[in-house]
Write an enzyme that holds these catalytic residues in place. Structure first.
Site, PDB file in Angstrom:
ATOM      1  N   TRP A 202     -10.407 -28.939   1.238  1.00 58.72           N
ATOM      2  CA  TRP A 202      -9.392 -28.109   0.580  1.00 58.72           C
ATOM      3  C   TRP A 202      -8.012 -28.769   0.758  1.00 58.72           C
ATOM      4  O   TRP A 202      -7.683 -29.237   1.853  1.00 58.72           O
ATOM      5  CB  TRP A 202      -9.403 -26.701   1.211  1.00 58.72           C
ATOM      6  CG  TRP A 202      -8.313 -25.830   0.684  1.00 58.72           C
ATOM      7  CD1 TRP A 202      -8.208 -25.340  -0.583  1.00 58.72           C
ATOM      8  CD2 TRP A 202      -7.171 -25.363   1.400  1.00 58.72           C
ATOM      9  NE1 TRP A 202      -7.058 -24.603  -0.703  1.00 58.72           N
ATOM     10  CE2 TRP A 202      -6.396 -24.588   0.506  1.00 58.72           C
ATOM     11  CE3 TRP A 202      -6.720 -25.517   2.710  1.00 58.72           C
ATOM     12  CZ2 TRP A 202      -5.208 -23.974   0.874  1.00 58.72           C
ATOM     13  CZ3 TRP A 202      -5.531 -24.902   3.072  1.00 58.72           C
ATOM     14  CH2 TRP A 202      -4.788 -24.141   2.160  1.00 58.72           C
ATOM     15  N   ASP A 369      -0.516 -14.593 -11.486  1.00 55.17           N
ATOM     16  CA  ASP A 369      -1.635 -14.992 -10.618  1.00 55.17           C
ATOM     17  C   ASP A 369      -2.220 -13.773  -9.911  1.00 55.17           C
ATOM     18  O   ASP A 369      -2.031 -12.620 -10.330  1.00 55.17           O
ATOM     19  CB  ASP A 369      -1.134 -16.078  -9.640  1.00 55.17           C
ATOM     20  CG  ASP A 369      -2.221 -17.063  -9.243  1.00 55.17           C
ATOM     21  OD1 ASP A 369      -3.043 -16.708  -8.384  1.00 55.17           O
ATOM     22  OD2 ASP A 369      -2.267 -18.184  -9.795  1.00 55.17           O
ATOM     23  N   ASP A 370      -2.923 -14.019  -8.847  1.00 55.97           N
ATOM     24  CA  ASP A 370      -3.656 -13.012  -8.076  1.00 55.97           C
ATOM     25  C   ASP A 370      -2.783 -11.806  -7.702  1.00 55.97           C
ATOM     26  O   ASP A 370      -1.615 -11.963  -7.358  1.00 55.97           O
ATOM     27  CB  ASP A 370      -4.126 -13.724  -6.791  1.00 55.97           C
ATOM     28  CG  ASP A 370      -5.210 -12.967  -6.092  1.00 55.97           C
ATOM     29  OD1 ASP A 370      -5.503 -11.839  -6.493  1.00 55.97           O
ATOM     30  OD2 ASP A 370      -5.768 -13.530  -5.126  1.00 55.97           O
ATOM     31  N   ARG A 446     -12.870 -16.136   3.015  1.00 58.98           N
ATOM     32  CA  ARG A 446     -11.676 -15.495   2.432  1.00 58.98           C
ATOM     33  C   ARG A 446     -11.866 -13.981   2.239  1.00 58.98           C
ATOM     34  O   ARG A 446     -11.468 -13.413   1.236  1.00 58.98           O
ATOM     35  CB  ARG A 446     -11.300 -16.129   1.102  1.00 58.98           C
ATOM     36  CG  ARG A 446      -9.800 -16.116   0.898  1.00 58.98           C
ATOM     37  CD  ARG A 446      -9.375 -16.307  -0.542  1.00 58.98           C
ATOM     38  NE  ARG A 446      -7.926 -16.378  -0.625  1.00 58.98           N
ATOM     39  CZ  ARG A 446      -7.226 -16.145  -1.708  1.00 58.98           C
ATOM     40  NH1 ARG A 446      -7.806 -15.862  -2.838  1.00 58.98           N
ATOM     41  NH2 ARG A 446      -5.926 -16.230  -1.694  1.00 58.98           N
ATOM     42  N   LYS A 479      -6.520 -18.298 -15.955  1.00 60.07           N
ATOM     43  CA  LYS A 479      -6.876 -19.185 -14.833  1.00 60.07           C
ATOM     44  C   LYS A 479      -8.091 -18.554 -14.151  1.00 60.07           C
ATOM     45  O   LYS A 479      -7.992 -17.483 -13.565  1.00 60.07           O
ATOM     46  CB  LYS A 479      -5.691 -19.265 -13.876  1.00 60.07           C
ATOM     47  CG  LYS A 479      -5.934 -20.087 -12.619  1.00 60.07           C
ATOM     48  CD  LYS A 479      -4.633 -20.139 -11.821  1.00 60.07           C
ATOM     49  CE  LYS A 479      -4.791 -20.778 -10.454  1.00 60.07           C
ATOM     50  NZ  LYS A 479      -3.572 -20.580  -9.629  1.00 60.07           N
ATOM     51  N   TRP A 480      -9.244 -19.208 -14.252  1.00 60.48           N
ATOM     52  CA  TRP A 480     -10.513 -18.681 -13.708  1.00 60.48           C
ATOM     53  C   TRP A 480     -10.713 -19.309 -12.332  1.00 60.48           C
ATOM     54  O   TRP A 480     -11.047 -20.483 -12.228  1.00 60.48           O
ATOM     55  CB  TRP A 480     -11.636 -19.039 -14.669  1.00 60.48           C
ATOM     56  CG  TRP A 480     -13.006 -18.590 -14.299  1.00 60.48           C
ATOM     57  CD1 TRP A 480     -13.650 -18.761 -13.105  1.00 60.48           C
ATOM     58  CD2 TRP A 480     -13.948 -17.918 -15.145  1.00 60.48           C
ATOM     59  NE1 TRP A 480     -14.921 -18.236 -13.160  1.00 60.48           N
ATOM     60  CE2 TRP A 480     -15.132 -17.706 -14.406  1.00 60.48           C
ATOM     61  CE3 TRP A 480     -13.916 -17.471 -16.477  1.00 60.48           C
ATOM     62  CZ2 TRP A 480     -16.259 -17.090 -14.934  1.00 60.48           C
ATOM     63  CZ3 TRP A 480     -15.048 -16.863 -17.006  1.00 60.48           C
ATOM     64  CH2 TRP A 480     -16.193 -16.667 -16.236  1.00 60.48           C
ATOM     65  N   ASP A 481     -10.548 -18.499 -11.304  1.00 63.54           N
ATOM     66  CA  ASP A 481     -10.576 -19.006  -9.931  1.00 63.54           C
ATOM     67  C   ASP A 481     -11.924 -18.728  -9.275  1.00 63.54           C
ATOM     68  O   ASP A 481     -12.720 -17.894  -9.752  1.00 63.54           O
ATOM     69  CB  ASP A 481      -9.445 -18.312  -9.156  1.00 63.54           C
ATOM     70  CG  ASP A 481      -8.937 -19.118  -7.972  1.00 63.54           C
ATOM     71  OD1 ASP A 481      -9.589 -20.106  -7.594  1.00 63.54           O
ATOM     72  OD2 ASP A 481      -7.883 -18.741  -7.415  1.00 63.54           O
ATOM     73  N   ASN A 483     -12.912 -18.721  -5.067  1.00 63.71           N
ATOM     74  CA  ASN A 483     -12.261 -19.098  -3.825  1.00 63.71           C
ATOM     75  C   ASN A 483     -13.102 -19.255  -2.577  1.00 63.71           C
ATOM     76  O   ASN A 483     -12.557 -19.257  -1.480  1.00 63.71           O
ATOM     77  CB  ASN A 483     -11.129 -18.113  -3.544  1.00 63.71           C
ATOM     78  CG  ASN A 483      -9.882 -18.498  -4.307  1.00 63.71           C
ATOM     79  OD1 ASN A 483      -9.416 -19.626  -4.183  1.00 63.71           O
ATOM     80  ND2 ASN A 483      -9.364 -17.604  -5.102  1.00 63.71           N
ATOM     81  N   CYS A 528     -10.350 -23.199 -11.802  1.00 60.27           N
ATOM     82  CA  CYS A 528      -9.732 -23.377 -10.496  1.00 60.27           C
ATOM     83  C   CYS A 528     -10.762 -22.941  -9.471  1.00 60.27           C
ATOM     84  O   CYS A 528     -11.554 -22.033  -9.724  1.00 60.27           O
ATOM     85  CB  CYS A 528      -8.491 -22.487 -10.440  1.00 60.27           C
ATOM     86  SG  CYS A 528      -7.750 -22.359  -8.808  1.00 60.27           S
ATOM     87  N   ASP A 550      -4.785 -27.156  -4.544  1.00 73.54           N
ATOM     88  CA  ASP A 550      -3.798 -26.203  -4.033  1.00 73.54           C
ATOM     89  C   ASP A 550      -2.664 -26.942  -3.334  1.00 73.54           C
ATOM     90  O   ASP A 550      -1.676 -26.335  -2.935  1.00 73.54           O
ATOM     91  CB  ASP A 550      -4.462 -25.244  -3.036  1.00 73.54           C
ATOM     92  CG  ASP A 550      -4.958 -23.986  -3.728  1.00 73.54           C
ATOM     93  OD1 ASP A 550      -4.693 -23.829  -4.928  1.00 73.54           O
ATOM     94  OD2 ASP A 550      -5.613 -23.160  -3.063  1.00 73.54           O
TER      95      ASP A 550
END
Ligand code: DGJ
Length: 785
Positions: A202, A369-370, A446, A479-481, A483, A528, A550
């Protein structure tokens, strides 16, 4: 073009040849893959020669001088005396792991593999205008159990790419079990290669690692459930004398986003065997009567023009054959993303203030974003609750999008559809939708669980929720994340067949992506995964750009973006200017230098622009205007990374018609009394005259510290109020530098840059660089010369 004559297949691209021979009417022998050669060959000249056998080797039943252990095979199979790493491991109805896949027949046809769609996986999009794409299917058969193995080759002449995959069909009545089935195997007759892989973690993705191959097996793989930031599926194989611009280089990649596996073996007879495909790790697949298993498509290229040859072939390939048609060649907007500016802590007011300022600087797209959905105020809740937090946004998403649109910007949104938080309405309703092992303590990441996307009802529900959001407002970018890595792979619906989980998971992801992107063809999707954890060809098939990392530190980005460029074009790499000290490294790099690294890609800003000083706002405005002027070049130009004689880095992009180029030099650390920088630019038209012009950039007076008093009429204390005030509004212009040179001079002689600041004085002509410093030069062809 594909030809077949005298038991020999010749697959030809514009500059490469791939030759396969049929041997003893049963084996497929790789006779050659490399620089283009004549199409008419005699099978025997290129065949492996066997005379008196090889000591204790296992030999072939039809020819006891011959051992498959020393044959360049196209695809090896079990129990045949080939003791090298095998692409295939399957248990037959007799419970043995032996099989006999012999040549049966073949077919050659125009266009892509005709069952591409049936694979339910991304694949090379052919049908380019005027492109002579053709496909070869070679059918091998184990006649004892009626199992058919197809080797599929698709030839894309203009970008020198050949793709391969393997398809297996059980035509017998009893089930077989697959434990390993690679997309392709390639045996080459020499072993003096280096293997280059793109590894990291990461915020440290795709750093180039080069290792000399000695005897043994070298594996590059991921087991995290996705292609991963640890080891990208891309590998290069280079000869000792291969440089950036000359020498033999093979490039191999896989159109797949799940667990992948690449292996290179230096064999006892000093050949190499290369393979790529789905990782056999925790993989088992039961194949019943009349069932077919498709492997993902592998991509091969070769260049005698070194690593950059491969890099530019892959760039053309991705731009023309992988990304969705409607985004091919399109210029991507300059965006602002609120993540590093606000994290979860935002209100409508804050967002609009940020958007307003960004719009005045020339930004074209605002990305929220988030944190906009459910009750998400931190990463501990709400994933899966894909409905808007109207309280936080002060109204609906539609209203917010309209307000952003009124500022003259597009509106974009972050989503993470593959996940579920324990603290969410979705989880309370469907706790069994989270991937976990019943009765076990969980190892999670996470604070969130992965959704069990092997299940159709889970996918249907999520797709519906996401489409409701996307259709509910004027959203023009997503934006398709994703995590976290997968752990405790398990689906309540798979029973004994848990070995199918990982592959079924990624098929589920593809199904969702297919449905959502198809339903919203006008939305620009950016993939992402905690930055660049899933930077692969599979993702690019649905989403034409990816958040590269990131890590927004410009110095780190040099390694990340350069490493990525060997397999993926600049148009796919999201690159943002962020605040200093940088949030990942605490490093302080000047605003112009941050921009110069970020503009080699799809530019964005990810900082609170409302907090910039007047001088910095002016700089950003100029940066965006400059980027827009040269955007086509920055996103679609032919990219090369090079080193100067003194180690300084050169990045260049050249337009296809060679009329324009941009070159950047990057100095990581200032050396005292440094040597001269010579900038060479490759690939321009040798006989054309070019104008070289340094981009005017701003130099902060802070860079001089206390030294500024040597020139200033009033005393200015380093870090003092006066310095801060002056610096907020006033910057020095960088040195002026311009030349006229022919293309050949630019390539072979280069141009020498003005002397750097060395502590002996400063004039307007001094090149003030320092650490982590850059300059950019535009190069334009002068017409009529
Ligand atoms: C990881 C991404 O890479 C970031 O850019 C940001 O979107 C966060 N996730 C949000 O949770």
């Amino acid at each position: 073009m594909i030809q077949y004559e005298n038991q020999v297949f010749h697959l030809a691209t514009e500059h490469t040849s791939y030759i396969i021979g049929i041997r003893n009417e049963r084996y497929l022998e790789n006779l050659y893959y490399g620089r283009k050669v004549h199409t008419r060959v005699t099978n025997t000249a290129l065949q492996e020669k066997f005379g008196t056998g090889y000591g204790n080797s296992t030999v072939c039943p039809e020819d006891t001088t011959m051992t498959l252990d020393n044959l360049c095979m196209e695809y090896s199979f079990g129990g045949n005396g080939d003791y090298r790493h095998s692409p295939l491991e399957m248990q037959m109805p007799d419970y043995s792991y032996s099989n006999r896949f012999y040549y049966k027949e073949h077919e050659i046809y125009e266009g892509e593999y005709r069952d591409s769609k049936k694979t339910k996986m991304p694949y090379v999009r052919c049908s380019q205008e005027g492109e002579q794409t053709s496909t070869l299917e070679i059918i091998l058969e184990d006649w004892l159990y009626s199992v058919e193995l197809k080797l599929i080759y698709t030839v894309l002449p203009s970008c020198d790419v050949i793709t391969r995959r393997t398809v297996i069909t059980n035509k017998g009545t009893e089930s077989i079990q697959l434990n390993r089935i690679m997309s392709m195997q390639l045996d080459l007759p020499e072993s003096d290669y280096y293997m280059e892989t793109f590894d990291g973690a990461w915020t440290r993705e795709r750093h180039v690692n080069r290792k000399k191959l000695e005897s043994g097996l070298y594996v590059n793989e991921s087991t995290t459930g996705s292609s991963s930031n640890r080891h990208n599926p891309l590998i290069l194989l280079t000869k000792e004398n291969c440089t950036e611009n000359a020498g033999s280089c093979y490039g191999i990649n896989l159109i797949y986003s799940g667990n992948h596996y690449e292996a290179v073996e230096v064999t006892p007879y000093e050949k190499i065997r290369i393979m790529t495909g789905i990782n056999p790790y925790q993989f088992e697949w039961e194949l019943g009567q009349d069932e077919t298993f498709f492997t993902p498509e592998a991509v091969l290229t070769y260049s005698h023009k070194g690593r950059q040859g491969v890099s530019s072939q892959f760039a053309t390939f991705v731009n023309q054959y992988i990304v969705p048609k409607q985004w091919q060649g399109t210029e991507r907007p300059v965006l602002i993303n609120n993540w590093e500016a606000t994290y979860f802590d935002f209100t409508e007011k804050k967002l609009l203030k940020l958007a307003k300022e960004a719009a005045s600087l020339g930004v074209e797209l605002f990305v929220l974003d988030d944190g906009w959905f459910g009750k998400r105020e931190s990463d501990t809740s709400s994933l899966g609750d894909w409905f808007v937090n109207e309280k936080k946004l002060g109204g609906s998403l539609n209203q917010l999008a309209a307000k952003i649109n009124n500022l003259g910007m597009k509106f974009g949104l972050w989503i993470e559809p593959e996940m579920i938080s324990e603290n969410s309405e979705l989880y309370r309703k469907h706790p069994d939708w989270a991937v976990r092992i019943p009765k076990r303590e969980d190892y999670i990441g996470r604070n969130q669980y992965v959704l069990d996307l092997t299940r159709e009802e889970v996918r249907d529900t999520v797709v519906q929720m996401i489409l409701n959001v996307l259709h509910g407002a004027n959203i023009e970018y997503v934006k398709w994340d994703m995590n976290r890595h997968l752990s405790d792979a398990y689906s309540a619906s798979l029973g004994k067949r848990q070995g199918e989980f990982y592959h079924r998971y990624i098929l589920g992801v593809y199904d969702m992506m297919e449905r959502i992107t198809k339903a919203c063809p006008k939305i620009l999707f950016e993939s992402c995964s905690a930055g660049g954890n899933r930077f692969d060809l599979g993702m690019l098939y649905y989403m034409p750009q990816i958040w590269t990392s990131d890590d927004t530190d410009a110095n780190e980005r040099v390694e990340i973006q350069e490493g990525t460029s060997y397999g993926y074009p600049l148009s796919t790499m999201g690159a943002h200017v962020s605040a200093v000290p940088n949030h990942q490294t605490l490093r302080n790099i000047g605003l112009e230098n941050r921009f110069h690294i970020a503009c080699f890609g799809v530019l964005g800003y990810e900082l609170d622009v409302t907090k910039l000083s007047t001088a910095d706002k002016r700089i950003v405005k100029n940066q965006i205007a400059f980027y827009k002027e040269h955007r086509k070049l920055f996103q679609y130009g032919n990219f090369k990374g090079e080193r100067m004689h003194n180690g300084n880095i050169i990045w260049q992009v050249v337009s296809e018609d060679k009329k324009e180029a941009i070159v950047m030099c990057y100095q990581r650390l200032q050396r005292a009394n440094s040597s001269s920088d010579v900038l060479k630019v490759k690939g321009l038209d040798a006989d054309s005259l070019y104008h070289v012009q340094a981009r005017k950039q701003s130099i902060s007076i802070k860079q001089f510290g206390d030294l500024v008093n040597q020139a200033s009429p009033v005393p200015i204390k380093d870090e003092g109020i006066m310095q801060t005030i002056v610096n907020k509004v006033y910057m020095l212009d960088s040195e002026e530098e311009s030349y006229e040179l022919y293309g050949d001079m630019l390539e072979y002689a280069g141009f020498k840059l003005k002397q750097q600041f060395v502590g002996t004085g400063y004039t307007g002509d001094t090149r003030v660089m320092g650490d982590f410093a850059t300059r950019i030069y535009t190069i334009t062809k002068k017409e009529g010369f």
